[in-house]
Design a protein around this motif. Structure first.
Motif, PDB file in Angstrom:
ATOM      1  N   SER A  52      84.341  53.177  82.503  1.00 51.75           N
ATOM      2  CA  SER A  52      83.844  51.994  83.220  1.00 51.75           C
ATOM      3  C   SER A  52      82.340  52.148  83.484  1.00 51.75           C
ATOM      4  O   SER A  52      81.914  52.405  84.614  1.00 51.75           O
ATOM      5  N   LEU A  55      79.929  51.652  86.865  1.00 54.48           N
ATOM      6  CA  LEU A  55      80.671  51.769  88.128  1.00 54.48           C
ATOM      7  C   LEU A  55      80.333  53.038  88.891  1.00 54.48           C
ATOM      8  O   LEU A  55      80.728  53.176  90.057  1.00 54.48           O
ATOM      9  N   HIS A  58      79.040  52.439  92.336  1.00 57.72           N
ATOM     10  CA  HIS A  58      79.871  51.815  93.372  1.00 57.72           C
ATOM     11  C   HIS A  58      80.065  52.768  94.556  1.00 57.72           C
ATOM     12  O   HIS A  58      80.187  53.984  94.361  1.00 57.72           O
ATOM     13  N   ASN A  61      82.662  55.503  94.495  1.00 59.76           N
ATOM     14  CA  ASN A  61      82.590  56.402  93.348  1.00 59.76           C
ATOM     15  C   ASN A  61      81.694  57.603  93.642  1.00 59.76           C
ATOM     16  O   ASN A  61      80.677  57.462  94.314  1.00 59.76           O
ATOM     17  N   LYS A 330      88.827  42.794  94.696  1.00 53.32           N
ATOM     18  CA  LYS A 330      88.264  44.105  94.335  1.00 53.32           C
ATOM     19  C   LYS A 330      87.894  44.139  92.856  1.00 53.32           C
ATOM     20  O   LYS A 330      86.835  44.617  92.478  1.00 53.32           O
ATOM     21  N   ARG A 331      88.746  43.580  92.010  1.00 54.44           N
ATOM     22  CA  ARG A 331      88.445  43.528  90.581  1.00 54.44           C
ATOM     23  C   ARG A 331      87.146  42.745  90.333  1.00 54.44           C
ATOM     24  O   ARG A 331      86.285  43.169  89.560  1.00 54.44           O
ATOM     25  N   TYR A 334      84.227  44.857  91.356  1.00 48.42           N
ATOM     26  CA  TYR A 334      83.958  45.878  90.329  1.00 48.42           C
ATOM     27  C   TYR A 334      83.151  45.283  89.173  1.00 48.42           C
ATOM     28  O   TYR A 334      82.232  45.898  88.661  1.00 48.42           O
ATOM     29  N   THR A 338      79.501  46.374  86.512  1.00 45.15           N
ATOM     30  CA  THR A 338      79.668  46.870  85.140  1.00 45.15           C
ATOM     31  C   THR A 338      78.350  46.840  84.367  1.00 45.15           C
ATOM     32  O   THR A 338      77.441  46.090  84.700  1.00 45.15           O
ATOM     33  N   LEU A 402      86.019  47.535  82.415  1.00 43.74           N
ATOM     34  CA  LEU A 402      86.794  48.181  83.474  1.00 43.74           C
ATOM     35  C   LEU A 402      87.964  48.926  82.839  1.00 43.74           C
ATOM     36  O   LEU A 402      89.004  48.345  82.544  1.00 43.74           O
ATOM     37  N   ILE A 437      88.523  53.341  87.704  1.00 36.72           N
ATOM     38  CA  ILE A 437      87.321  52.501  87.662  1.00 36.72           C
ATOM     39  C   ILE A 437      86.277  53.151  88.555  1.00 36.72           C
ATOM     40  O   ILE A 437      85.125  53.320  88.167  1.00 36.72           O
ATOM     41  N   THR A 438      86.719  53.525  89.770  1.00 34.91           N
ATOM     42  CA  THR A 438      85.889  54.422  90.575  1.00 34.91           C
ATOM     43  C   THR A 438      86.669  55.716  90.760  1.00 34.91           C
ATOM     44  O   THR A 438      87.892  55.720  90.753  1.00 34.91           O
ATOM     45  N   SER A 442      89.606  54.864  92.844  1.00 36.26           N
ATOM     46  CA  SER A 442      90.824  54.319  92.214  1.00 36.26           C
ATOM     47  C   SER A 442      92.036  55.188  92.541  1.00 36.26           C
ATOM     48  O   SER A 442      93.133  54.677  92.797  1.00 36.26           O
TER      49      SER A 442
END
Ligand SMILES: Cc1cc2nc3c(=O)[nH]c(=O)nc-3n(C[C@H](O)[C@H](O)[C@H](O)COP(=O)(O)O)c2cc1C
Length: 495
Positions: A52, A55, A58, A61, A330-331, A334, A338, A402, A437-438, A442
């Motif tokens: 991803s 990310l 984030h 992350n 949340k998606r 994210y 990207t 993602l 993703i993170t 995640s």
């Protein structure tokens, strides 16, 4: 080197439902049939951006700390305490330099897309010391590593982890890796598997056949460490390798590390059916994955092995939150992180196709380039919710941004658990290889929201009854290779 254009590097959420959202169905727990518990792996890489790109910035992350031991020990403890089965660490041996290339590392470098990337094997001793049960699946290549050296390194970490290591056998796919290992181009695809086949013969001879059980006596009175007549040469003299032996490491608990593999081509799946003890598959829909699973199990059987002994895991990227709406939000959040350039760099490395050579508008389902057309059509025909949509460069980037090519599920714990059960029941997989993703974000979400729901449904294990068991023991109930595995023919006792 310049960085990517900031305007170019963000993807906004679009009307495309690239990620499957399934409405919850009620689950009353009335079904008495015992259900198979899932195997769950956490899929990671020793790099800032695994699948991803972008990310890493984030707040949930921490992969920009990938080069610190604390990042890894924290993650391993988190997964171990939650009773994940394994941490599976991917690896590549070259940069993704096809996009805007040839040999252009800038898009990958600027976004941290699998570049830089550190060696995964060195993580094992420290992570084994920090955990009780977690298994470490480590990727290493049969194309660029000598079998004698690889056998020693895996024996070393199998000793230090007391058998909690698995080897993900890959033949590698990047031209940049070939160039940096002294070749002008990659060895052709099927020949890489022919090399891998002989490679396995060499490592089985070293791991299984060079030292007899009980060879090490470590007798302080007589001063004998290992009995000379219990250690022998392997005398391998083949087409690709010449290895006299003996194995330079004494045998570890598993001897041959538990074997992972993920080949999809004809040569790759034949290799996996013969050697692998756990196989990773991909796919966007469970009925497509069922075909892959059935074909693998049939090939395993044909190879004279018990098809049920081979564990099959499908890749998934999950976005899970308190409610379906929160997961969807949340998606979308994210997506605002990207990195389009990094994503297209990954696509270039995976496929060898440089999408910078095409216009933004071109619909690749109808591309004049057969390679692009076939790859894009494979998704376009299966990605839920995108049947009549144009598959242009932006959509490819958005789809992959993602979690890469993994199937994607977004929702509350009960939505995601429903979907995982549906996938497992329809496809016959034994479990899931969960991309992030993170990281650790995640995995924390999965642990907080999803695992309690899976446990409630009898689909995920609690505390394992055997603490510190070897990888093979966890997956197959024995530390040593099963008798129906081809490596067993090389056991000293087998000759
Ligand atoms: C879940 C998964 C993980 C993989 N991890 C790696 C990896 O870390 N390194 C690598 O070189 N290839 C990796 N691969 C690629 C496979 O080893 C293989 O090359 C690919 O699936 C194509 O199959 P083929 O080689 O039979 O054509 C992975 C594939 C899958 C599905």
């Amino acid at each position: 080197m310049s960085t990517t254009d900031a305007n170019d590097s963000k993807l906004e959420p679009t009307q495309v439902d690239q990620v499957r959202v399934v409405q919850s169905t009620s689950h009353d727990g009335a079904d008495e049939t015992p259900k198979k518990e899932f195997i769950l792996n956490a899929f990671v890489m020793n790099t800032p951006a695994h699948l991803s790109p972008g990310l890493w910035r984030h707040p949930d992350n921490a992969t920009d700390k990938y080069k610190t031991l604390k990042f890894w020990t924290d993650l391993a403890k988190l997964l171990d305490d939650a009773n994940f089965h394994a941490m599976f660490v991917a690896d590549t041996l070259g940069a993704y330099d096809v996009y805007k290339g040839p040999s252009n590392v800038v898009p990958a470098l600027a976004s941290g897309a699998q570049f830089p990337v550190n060696d995964p094997l060195y993580l094992v001793p420290a992570l084994a010391a920090a955990t009780r049960n977690l298994i470490f699946g480590i990727t290493a290549s049969t194309t660029y590593d000598q079998p004698y050296a690889l056998a020693r390194r895996f024996s070393t970490v199998d000793h230090l982890s007391n058998g909690r290591v698995a080897w993900n056998i890959v033949t590698s796919y990047l031209e940049s890796a070939a160039r940096n290992h002294g070749l002008d181009h990659q060895v052709p695809h099927d020949e890489r598997y022919a090399i891998a086949e002989e490679y396995m013969e060499v490592v089985y001879k070293l791991w299984e056949g060079s030292w007899r059980d009980g060879a090490v006596v470590a007798d302080r009175k007589t001063g004998v460490y290992a009995q000379p007549d219990a250690v022998r040469d392997i005398g391998h003299d083949g087409k690709y390798f010449k290895v006299p032996g003996p194995h330079i490491s004494e045998p570890s608990l598993q001897r041959t590390p538990f074997l992972f593999q993920a080949g999809t081509s004809k040569a790759g799946s034949a290799f996996g059916a013969k050697h692998a003890e756990a196989i990773f598959v991909g796919g966007q829909l469970p009925d497509g994955v069922k075909k892959t699973v059935d074909s693998i199990r049939a090939q395993v059987k044909e190879a004279g092995r018990d098809p049920e002994a081979v564990k099959i895991l499908v890749g998934m990227t999950l976005v899970v939150a308190e409610t379906d709406e929160a997961a969807e939000a949340k998606r979308n959040e994210y997506l605002s992180y990207t990195d389009r350039e990094g994503t297209l760099a990954l696509f270039g490395g995976w496929t060898g196709i440089d999408l910078s050579k095409y216009s933004d508008e071109e619909d690749f389902r109808f591309s004049k380039s057969p390679a692009v057309e076939s790859i894009v059509n494979r998704w376009a025909s299966t990605v839920p919710g995108s049947d009549n949509l144009t598959w242009n460069k932006n959509r490819i980037a958005e789809y992959l941004a993602l979690g890469g090519m993994m199937a994607k599920v977004v929702g509350s714990a009960s939505t995601v658990a429903d979907e995982l059960e549906r996938w497992a029941d329809l496809s016959g997989v034994d479990g899931f290889n969960l991309a992030h993703i993170t990281n650790p974000g995640s995995f924390k979400d999965i642990i907080q929201y999803l695992l309690p729901e899976l446990r409630r449904r009898g689909r995920f294990r609690g505390e394992p009854s055997t603490e510190g068991a070897s990888a093979r023991y966890v997956f197959q109930g024995s530390d040593r290779l099963r008798q129906d595995h081809p490596g067993s023919a090389y056991k000293w006792t087998a000759r």
